[in-house]
Scaffold this motif. Structure first.
Motif: not given
Length: 146
Positions: A129-132, A120-127, A101-106, A89-92
């Motif tokens: 911005v909503t779950d980060a 169809l691809s699960g829209d990585l962008t939505i995931t 890496v102790d990131a402060t932002a993506i 899962d790319i988003a996970e």
């Protein structure tokens, strides 16, 4: 400055996680981030794996794509760190990398694609911005050709 869930304060662009797909994407994404002058950048290449089936790309090819991507980011951010992650899962996998890496932002550039393709691809962008677990910065796509 950003206040985290535990009440501590962090600068938003202290350590930006920069997911990149390939060399051209890495260069375009790094250039899009450059005007915002982050303190530090960690380039991330996610190798998508599959369960019970051969992976989409051979391991050596994935390593080459990652290395080319990191080199491209370093043309803009010479001190950038690199982080290669493997997951189904790319988003996970991106979210796991935030912690690693102790990131402060993506920071990322949304990819092209019509609504059906994104659905169809699960829209990585939505995931993203909503779950980060950290703030997400969508970089402008001006001048992009991908």
């Amino acid at each position: 400055m950003t206040t985290t869930s535990d009440g501590s304060r962090k600068e938003l662009l202290t350590n930006v996680l920069l997911p990149v797909a390939h060399e051209d994407d890495a260069l375009a994404t790094a250039r899009a981030l450059e005007p915002y002058d982050p303190d530090h950048v960690t380039a991330l290449h996610v190798v998508e794996t599959t369960q019970g089936a051969p992976d989409k790309t051979p391991v050596e090819q994935s390593r080459t794509v990652a290395a080319e991507s990191y080199d491209a980011v370093r043309t803009v951010f010479p001190d950038a760190d690199e982080h290669t992650a493997y997951g189904q899962d790319i988003a996970e996998t991106i979210f796991d990398a935030v912690e690693a890496v102790d990131a402060t932002a993506i920071a990322y550039r949304p990819r092209d694609g019509n609504r059906i393709l994104r659905f169809l691809s699960g829209d990585l962008t939505i995931t993203l911005v909503t779950d980060a677990p950290v703030p997400v910065v969508a970089l402008p796509r001006r001048g992009s050709r991908d």
